[in-house]
Design a protein around this motif. Structure first.
Motif, mmCIF file in Angstrom:
data_model
loop_
_atom_site.group_PDB
_atom_site.id
_atom_site.type_symbol
_atom_site.label_atom_id
_atom_site.label_comp_id
_atom_site.label_asym_id
_atom_site.label_seq_id
_atom_site.Cartn_x
_atom_site.Cartn_y
_atom_site.Cartn_z
ATOM 1 N N GLN A 160 0.856 -1.189 0.000
ATOM 2 C CA GLN A 160 0.000 0.000 0.000
ATOM 3 C C GLN A 160 0.887 1.232 0.000
ATOM 4 O O GLN A 160 1.930 1.258 0.645
ATOM 5 N N GLY A 161 0.446 2.252 -0.726
ATOM 6 C CA GLY A 161 1.215 3.491 -0.764
ATOM 7 C C GLY A 161 0.610 4.473 -1.734
ATOM 8 O O GLY A 161 -0.622 4.500 -1.932
ATOM 9 N N THR A 162 1.462 5.274 -2.355
ATOM 10 C CA THR A 162 1.003 6.277 -3.321
ATOM 11 C C THR A 162 1.864 6.200 -4.568
ATOM 12 O O THR A 162 3.074 5.939 -4.504
ATOM 13 N N VAL A 191 -2.123 -3.219 -3.597
ATOM 14 C CA VAL A 191 -2.015 -4.436 -4.399
ATOM 15 C C VAL A 191 -1.991 -5.616 -3.433
ATOM 16 O O VAL A 191 -1.231 -5.604 -2.458
ATOM 17 N N LYS A 192 -2.818 -6.620 -3.700
ATOM 18 C CA LYS A 192 -2.880 -7.793 -2.846
ATOM 19 C C LYS A 192 -2.833 -9.066 -3.690
ATOM 20 O O LYS A 192 -3.492 -9.154 -4.722
ATOM 21 N N TYR A 193 -2.079 -10.018 -3.196
ATOM 22 C CA TYR A 193 -2.034 -11.344 -3.813
ATOM 23 C C TYR A 193 -2.430 -12.366 -2.760
ATOM 24 O O TYR A 193 -2.000 -12.289 -1.609
ATOM 25 N N ASP A 204 -5.937 -1.872 -6.535
ATOM 26 C CA ASP A 204 -6.817 -0.697 -6.468
ATOM 27 C C ASP A 204 -5.968 0.563 -6.527
ATOM 28 O O ASP A 204 -4.894 0.625 -5.919
ATOM 29 N N ILE A 205 -6.464 1.573 -7.226
ATOM 30 C CA ILE A 205 -5.789 2.869 -7.249
ATOM 31 C C ILE A 205 -6.833 3.961 -7.378
ATOM 32 O O ILE A 205 -7.786 3.843 -8.156
ATOM 33 N N ASN A 206 -6.680 5.007 -6.572
ATOM 34 C CA ASN A 206 -7.527 6.190 -6.695
ATOM 35 C C ASN A 206 -6.900 7.098 -7.750
ATOM 36 O O ASN A 206 -6.010 7.892 -7.458
#
Length: 926
Positions: free
Chosen positions: A363-365, A373-375, A406-408
């Protein structure tokens, strides 16, 4: 008189902080006082103080404390000059309050000095006034002198004296009269203010003492500060603190790495040591922490062994940044595993143990845009909408290994949130899982209003299928529009078009029209509104039968249930329908109504019928109690039916599948919905703040099925409380189902006749006692008696279940962090059949782990669905048996030891079987 005197007086009257108003700093209010004496202050209403004036609060405080009373006509006259006399009266009243209450908090030495100066000035003015009065007194003439003088003038006038002399005398008389009037006024003022002048002199002495005390305290503080630390030392210390803070901040922002994991090993065995009849052990040891590593713990063979050795470890990182700063990872991790099971994601399928990646995340920016991102190696979780890629729970029938990102995307138009999923799936127990092969999907979501919950989404998904079936491609949109976009109305729904890979492909020579015609569709929309006392809901849905069990939507978490709604789905597949509900709360009164109708999705369905349900209710809530009367009607093609049984009509398995609790669309609470009934339900909620008895819950319900004249009466309840350190949980139930003339009733292949059930029990437990070994005790017993007919006496045809369990736990056993439990359990069943699936004395009871102590369920080891449990009895007279055993459990720092020995006796043929089980497990976390 200086106007500043009034401002200072106001400050002293209620504290310096309150005296600061919102007036401009360059403005000083002109404040009037009253000439009324201070001895009898009233609290008048001042008629000429504007409500929004900057000095209103200060004036009201002074009036309420009796320092200012206003003029006799009820006015304040805020723009009029303040006379010395008025100031004297104000300060005198203030003095009285200071003598009784002390100097107000927040008043500084400067304030006291200013007040002292003002008092001294006022005292000097009043002293000068006294001198003037004394001078007048020395040269004063009395009224008698005037009378004699006037008489003499009259005599002169009568004697025709000189007119000029007479005029002069009259002028002298007028001047003397004016001087006398001034004299009388001054004398009255001095007499009225004599006490105030004396009080002001006293106040001056007090203020001088307070000022001296404050000056001494300031000097002491200054001296102490000088002795404490030199300025240079202070600056040096501050510099060192700043340096430490900088180093701490740098350390906090520096990259960090850690490693952790788990090593576990388990070996367990459960098997028969005597006899040949396998039996269920789980019912004896449930809710005790004892198990033998095999889930349901049924002795299915003579050597039921469970062995497992596993290793999981992971690396964690945080505060990672690329050189250009575009990518910042706040946290990341990767988990590895090694397992001796030959399953999906573990080993190479041939028995060779190899490490595998169990999970990973970051997780970050990215360029200032938040991402994750998850696996997951077994159960990748993702959700697009209710009918597309609904895979956000564990489903052991379907393994999903994949990545979810996921990304905003705030830099893209409309600032969407993007979700991308990639992976592959395979079935476990299900030969044709709803999602299989390689899969891919992307979803974009935008916020529709200022409310973050109000969103619009668009998605595309596909899977390739496998040997068990072909894959699909699907397009979907979903919406949840709230936050004022449509006033108080919230719209929620979805549309999905799913095309199987067997459909004509316009890419391969087909045409788009033929491809689109082969689509399977799901659509629904709900509209709800909460208007305070009124709650409204309406819906429309059209769901293709191919969406059953998640097939067309590639969704594993969509199990079908009953008529209107099902687990994981707003509406089940194969229907076109609509409905509406309304509920209102008027004080303690509740009213509700709903109507719903549906048909199969395809008009050529051989079982095409219209199912309609309608219900109304009215109730009252008082003191934790709710009483609700209801009427329902369920029809199939206008023919009244006992209950809505859309699924499994042929077998009648859902003859009693009516809903007893869930409000329609969350707005219309009508008990026994989707049936043809009327009756009433009385409930008491023991958790309510206004409960009659805290911890006491009970229900009394009566429903009459008027289509076949079957009556269902139930009364049940439970209580939880503590007495003398012992937690007490008794429960009881009575259920009577009656048929006309106690005859057997058949409907949809289901038969039922009059029967009754009495069920009761209690659970007792203690907290650890503060004595050696810190023991705690638990005890429970439950009994149920069921009879065909209306009688409840125990006889040869009665079905009974009796369960008892007792355990002693030492919470500090021998060594620290050691816990030991020793227990005994007993189960006895007579005339109990395996009619509810797995049986009672043979087979597993895991599907009903909570039914034994549930007051809303008839049996111990059947599905505890409350109202949905009426059945046709127990096939009375088929099975009788006793199962009992002792068990023990010891845990110490991750090490667990379990042992038990159990005996089952079949009372029909008087045979016995004995089983023995043990399990050793050890877990190390690092």
């Amino acid at each position: 008189m200086k106007k500043s005197l009034f401002v200072l007086t106001a400050a002293l009257s209620f504290g310096a902080a309150a005296a600061q108003t919102t007036a401009p700093a360059t403005t000083t209010p002109t404040a009037p006082a009253t000439a009324a004496p201070a001895s009898a202050p009233q609290v008048p209403t001042l008629t000429d103080v504007p409500a929004g004036h900057w000095a209103t609060d200060a004036i009201q405080r002074l009036v309420s404390r009796g320092i200012i009373l206003g003029y006799p006509d009820g006015t304040f006259r805020g723009t009029q000059n303040l006379t010395r006399y008025e100031a004297a009266v104000i300060i005198a009243r203030l003095l009285d309050q200071i003598r009784t209450e002390g100097v107000p908090s927040g008043v500084t030495a400067e304030d006291l000095t200013a007040l002292q100066n003002a008092i001294q000035e006022l005292a000097a003015d009043l002293t000068a006034l006294g001198v003037r009065v004394s001078d007048l007194e020395e040269n004063a003439v009395s009224r008698d002198d005037f009378a004699r003088l006037e008489a003499r003038v009259e005599e002169l006038a009568g004697a025709q004296g000189d007119e000029a002399a007479l005029a002069g005398l009259r002028t002298q008389i007028d001047e003397l009269t004016a001087r006398v009037d001034e004299f009388e006024t001054l004398r009255a003022d001095v007499e009225d203010n004599a006490s105030s002048i004396a009080a002001l002199n006293d106040l001056t002495v007090l203020l001088n003492q307070d000022i001296l005390n404050l000056q001494d305290r300031v000097s002491a503080l200054e001296s102490a500060q000088a002795d404490f630390v030199q300025r240079a030392d202070f600056d040096a210390l501050a510099g060192r603190v700043s340096g430490v803070e900088t180093r701490v901040t740098n350390l906090e922002n520096a990259p960090k790495f850690s490693i952790g994991g788990t090593i576990s090993a388990t070996y367990g065995r459960l098997g028969l040591t005597q006899g040949t009849t396998n039996f269920d052990v789980d019912r004896l040891v449930r809710q005790t922490g004892v198990d033998f590593g095999d889930g349901d713990v049924t002795t299915t063979d003579t050597d039921d062994t469970d062995t497992d050795v596993s290793l999981t470890f992971g690396v964690r990182a945080s505060n990672l940044t690329t050189a250009n700063g575009n990518l910042i990872i706040n946290s990341a991790g990767i988990d590895f595993g090694v397992n001796n099971e030959f399953g999906f994601g573990e080993g190479d399928g041939a028995g060779n143990i190899t490490p595998y990646v169990a999970a990973a995340n970051a997780q970050g920016t990215l360029n200032g845009q938040a991402f994750s991102v998850k696996y997951d190696g077994e159960f990748s979780r993702f959700f697009f909408n209710d009918y597309l890629f609904n895979n956000d729970n564990d489903d052991f029938a379907v393994y999903r290994r994949g990545i979810v990102a996921d990304i905003n995307a705030t830099q893209l138009p409309f600032r969407p949130k993007l979700t991308v999923v990639i992976g592959n799936a395979t079935g476990n127990d299900d030969a044709t899982p709803p999602i299989r092969g390689n899969y891919f999907g992307v979803r974009a979501q935008v916020q529709a209003t200022s409310n973050p919950a109000s969103v619009l989404g668009i998605a595309y998904a596909q899977d390739t299928g496998d040997a068990t079936g072909t894959g699909r491609s699907a397009f979907g949109v979903d919406w949840n529009l709230t936050g004022g976009l449509f006033g108080p109305v919230t719209l929620k729904g979805a549309y999905v078009a799913s095309i199987p890979n067997t459909a004509p492909s316009f890419i391969g020579g087909g045409n788009a029209q033929a491809t689109w015609a082969a689509r399977d569709q799901a659509f629904y929309t709900n509209a709800t509104a909460n208007l305070g006392v009124l709650r409204l809901g309406a819906n429309f849905r059209a769901i293709d039968p191919q969406f059953a069990n998640g097939e067309a939507g590639m969704s594993a978490d969509q199990s079908e249930a009953n008529g209107i709604s099902s687990y994981g789905l707003p509406y089940e597949a194969n229907q076109v329908g609509y409905g509406a509900g309304v509920g209102t709360t008027l004080g303690p009164i509740n009213l509700a109504a709903f109507g719903d109708t549906r048909t199969p999705y395809l008009a050529n369905d051989p079982n095409f019928v219209r199912r309609t349900n309608f219900g109304v209710s009215a109730g009252v809530n008082l003191a934790g109690l709710s009483l609700t009367g209801f009427y329902n009607r369920s029809t199939v093609d206008n023919a009244v039916v006992h209950a809505d049984t859309q699924l499994n009509q042929a077998t009648g398995a859902q003859y009693f599948a009516y809903n007893g609790a869930t409000p329609y669309m969350g707005v219309a609470n009508v008990p026994f919905a989707y049936s043809s009934t009327f009756g009433a339900v009385l409930r008491h909620d023991g958790t309510a703040s206004n409960a009659l008895v805290r911890g006491l819950n009970f229900t009394v319900a009566d429903a009459y099925f008027y289509d076949d004249r079957v009556n269902d009466f139930q009364v049940y309840g439970n209580y939880r409380g503590t007495l003398g350190g012992v937690t007490i949980e008794p429960f009881a139930r009575y259920h009577l189902l009656t048929t006309p003339g106690d005859a057997v009733v058949t409907d949809n292949g289901q038969t039922v006749q009059t029967y009754n059930t009495v069920k009761y029990g209690v659970r007792l437990s203690t907290q650890p006692l503060n004595i050696v070994l810190r023991p705690s005790l638990s005890f429970s017993v439950a009994n149920r008696i069921s009879n065909l007919g209306r009688g409840i006496a125990v006889n040869s045809g009665t079905a009974t279940e009796l369960f008892g369990q007792a355990a002693l736990t030492f919470n500090e056993f021998i060594a620290p962090n050691t816990k030991a439990t020793l227990g005994y359990a007993y189960y006895q069943g007579f005339n109990v059949s395996s009619g509810c699936g797995t049986g009672v004395t043979v087979g597993s009871s895991s599907s009903a782990a909570s039914a034994t102590y549930s007051p809303s369920a008839d049996r111990f080891y059947c599905s505890p669905f409350g109202y949905a449990t009426p059945y046709s009895g127990d096939n009375f007279g088929t099975v009788a048996g006793i199962t009992q055993g002792v068990f023990t459990n010891v845990t110490w720092n991750g090490l667990g030891l379990n042992y038990g020995i159990f005996r089952h006796t079949n009372l029909n043929n008087n045979t016995s079987s004995v089983a023995q089980g043990f399990k050793v497990s050890y877990t190390v976390r690092f």
